[in-house]
Write an enzyme that holds these catalytic residues in place. Structure first.
Site, PDB file in Angstrom:
ATOM      1  N   GLU A  20       0.867  -1.140   0.069  1.00 43.14           N
ATOM      2  CA  GLU A  20       0.083  -0.063  -0.205  1.00 43.14           C
ATOM      3  C   GLU A  20       0.846   1.206   0.056  1.00 43.14           C
ATOM      4  OE1 GLU A  20      -3.438   1.808   3.276  1.00 43.14           O
ATOM      5  OE2 GLU A  20      -1.830   0.383   3.797  1.00 43.14           O
ATOM      6  N   LYS A  64      -9.358   2.424  -2.726  1.00 45.72           N
ATOM      7  CA  LYS A  64      -9.989   1.861  -1.404  1.00 45.72           C
ATOM      8  C   LYS A  64     -11.250   2.429  -1.118  1.00 45.72           C
ATOM      9  CE  LYS A  64      -8.232   1.263   3.284  1.00 45.72           C
ATOM     10  NZ  LYS A  64      -7.297   1.613   4.373  1.00 45.72           N
ATOM     11  N   CYS A  75      -5.296  -2.970   2.656  1.00 47.27           N
ATOM     12  CA  CYS A  75      -4.841  -2.802   4.278  1.00 47.27           C
ATOM     13  C   CYS A  75      -6.325  -3.181   4.874  1.00 47.27           C
ATOM     14  CB  CYS A  75      -4.513  -1.347   4.744  1.00 47.27           C
ATOM     15  SG  CYS A  75      -3.911  -1.369   6.121  1.00 47.27           S
TER      16      CYS A  75
END
Length: 523
Positions: free
Chosen positions: A276, A338, A388
């Site tokens: 990430e 995301k 994540c």
């Protein structure tokens, strides 16, 4: 209203204050941290729940039961996510007393769910005048699990350390593809309730139920819900080990970019993946030859890259993204944004700007991506990224597999890109690995993990770690991974089956109470 005894047939309760019961359950909740990774002592979680239920059943009011439940979850959360102190103090610059207080306040806030659960369970037992077996096996486990589920989505959700995660290697793991992590938490609570009945006249039935659940879970683990599709692909997962205090240091940005450029071009692979935000600048801010140079290597070696980077659609819409650069650029870049953002780290809840200002954490206000996004096609496989914190939300990943974007076939493997350097060398790293393992169990898909400091790993479709890099080291994990197709029940139904089962459990308790009330009394 107070009751001296919860039920006329119960044995007398020991005289213990609510404060004493809170102390016991708070300690029991804190000890449950050892049920999760890296320790894996999963029976402790069942014993912890049994302790909670025992103390709640012997409390004398809704208020007392709620306080006992609050203490248990507050202790559970504060001990389990104590590593948040590192992100706020060591890397966020928040004064140590405030950072410690913030962790305790989070525990106190999560404790509200425990308070609502146990207060509701105590009230239902009194309202329906339930005997111990009904309370232990039907009401307490169902209400506990339902409030864990609520904790997973209310106010965007905080499902870290939901009780089911302790069982990714226990006999209950076989239930994960059917009823998911919350279902595992419910079954663990049923077993905890059964333990309390071992000294009751229903002890034989309770023991049989607990053993039957374990055997059923072990049996389900032999079922193959998914099947191999296409040929395996070669992967290289990069672990940059960039210190968090250097990651956003302007003087170190070019060094980090060169580190990843060299790691990417060191060897070919069907899929090369970085962590990430491996690159912290926007694509348009990179040196003109940076991405074209990498693309040239990819084209020459027939490799594909997934690169963690920030993107922007406007001066106010910034995304935590990964971009996919295919071996042949004819179709352009792939991009995944995301969707499920982290409170305070990636978006600022209303009224909490002052709290974020206490820390030196960059990029506190990001834009959320779409809920359903396409996978990245690589040869015979389709790779669906999650970034994540997103892999805590199993139902969202299942929804993307059940209803893939753009009429694609469902993804055959998952990829988590993370940067846990925010939390230092703490148990956050193995805890997050355990969460990824649960997603593989639920979906029957392999999960690839490319992280900054760990745990960079390959997890197969059975939830087992087959390869892993040492944490807090620079390295590359090379592996060959087989993609999987097909749908588990969890992919199709998400948490719906779990919710139906807990609703039936509560309905069964209500029916039990109604039948007992309508039975004719002996003359």
């Amino acid at each position: 209203m107070r009751f001296r005894r919860a039920n006329p047939n119960d044995p007398p309760k020991p005289q213990r204050s609510t404060r004493g019961r809170m102390l016991i359950t708070g300690l029991a909740g804190a000890l449950c941290v050892f049920a999760f990774a890296p320790f894996g002592w999963w029976p402790l979680e069942i014993l912890g729940l049994a302790t909670l239920f025992y103390q709640v059943l012997r409390s004398t009011s809704v208020k007392a039961a709620a306080l006992i439940g609050w203490a248990f979850v507050a202790g559970w959360t504060s001990a389990g996510v104590h590593w948040l102190y590192v992100s706020m103090h060591t890397y966020g610059g928040m004064p140590a007393p405030l950072a410690a207080a913030a962790v305790l306040l989070l525990g106190a806030a999560m404790g509200v769910y425990g308070a609502l659960a146990m207060g509701s369970a105590w009230w239902l037992r009194q309202r329906w005048t339930l005997p111990l077996p009904a309370a232990n096996l039907l009401v307490l486990p169902a209400v506990w699990a339902l409030f864990e589920w609520v904790r997973g989505w209310l106010f965007t959700g905080f499902p870290w350390l939901s009780s089911g995660y302790a069982h990714n290697h226990s006999p209950l793991a076989g239930f994960a593809p059917v009823i998911g992590v919350y279902g595992l938490g419910w079954l663990a609570a049923v077993i905890a309730g059964a333990l309390l009945l071992l000294l009751h006249r229903s002890r034989v039935r309770a023991a049989v139920l607990a053993v039957a659940i374990g055997l059923a879970g072990a049996g389900l683990s032999f079922l193959q819900w998914t099947y191999p599709e296409g040929k395996p692909i070669s992967v290289r997962l990069l672990q940059g080990n960039v210190p968090q205090n250097e990651k956003f240091d302007g003087a170190k940005v070019l060094t980090t970019m060169k580190l990843y450029q060299d790691a990417i071009t060191a060897a070919p692979a069907d899929l090369i993946a970085t962590p990430e935000t491996a690159i912290i600048t926007l694509p348009q801010q990179l040196p003109p030859d940076y991405l074209p140079g990498i693309a040239q290597f990819l084209n020459k070696t027939n490799s594909n890259l997934i690169l963690g980077i920030f993107t922007a659609d406007s001066q106010t819409a910034y995304f935590n993204s990964v971009i996919g650069i295919p071996a042949k650029l004819g179709s352009g870049y792939y991009r995944y944004d995301k969707h499920h953002l982290v409170p305070y780290g990636e978006f600022i809840p209303y009224g909490f700007r002052w709290f974020v200002n206490l820390m030196s954490i960059p990029l506190g206000d990001m834009t959320s991506g779409r809920e359903i996004q396409p996978a990245f096609p690589i040869k015979d496989q389709r790779v669906l990224p999650n970034i994540c914190y997103e892999d805590l939300f199993g139902e969202e990943i299942a929804a993307q597999l059940n209803h893939p974007a753009m009429d694609q076939k469902p993804a055959t493997m998952l990829l988590n890109t993370s940067n846990l350097a925010w939390f230092g060398d703490t148990i956050a790293i193995p805890q997050h690995l355990q969460i990824s393992q649960m997603r593989s169990l639920e979906t029957g898909r392999p999960m690839l993990r490319a992280t900054n400091t760990g745990a960079t790993a390959v997890i197969n479709g059975e939830g087992k770690v087959v390869q892993q890099l040492p944490v807090n080291t620079f390295g590359t994990l090379a592996a060959t991974v087989q993609g999987m197709a097909g749908s588990t029940p969890y992919i199709i139904w998400g948490n719906k089956l779990f919710l139906v089962l807990t609703a039936l459990s509560l309905a069964g308790a209500w029916f039990w109470a109604r039948r007992s009330k309508n039975q004719p009394k002996a003359a």
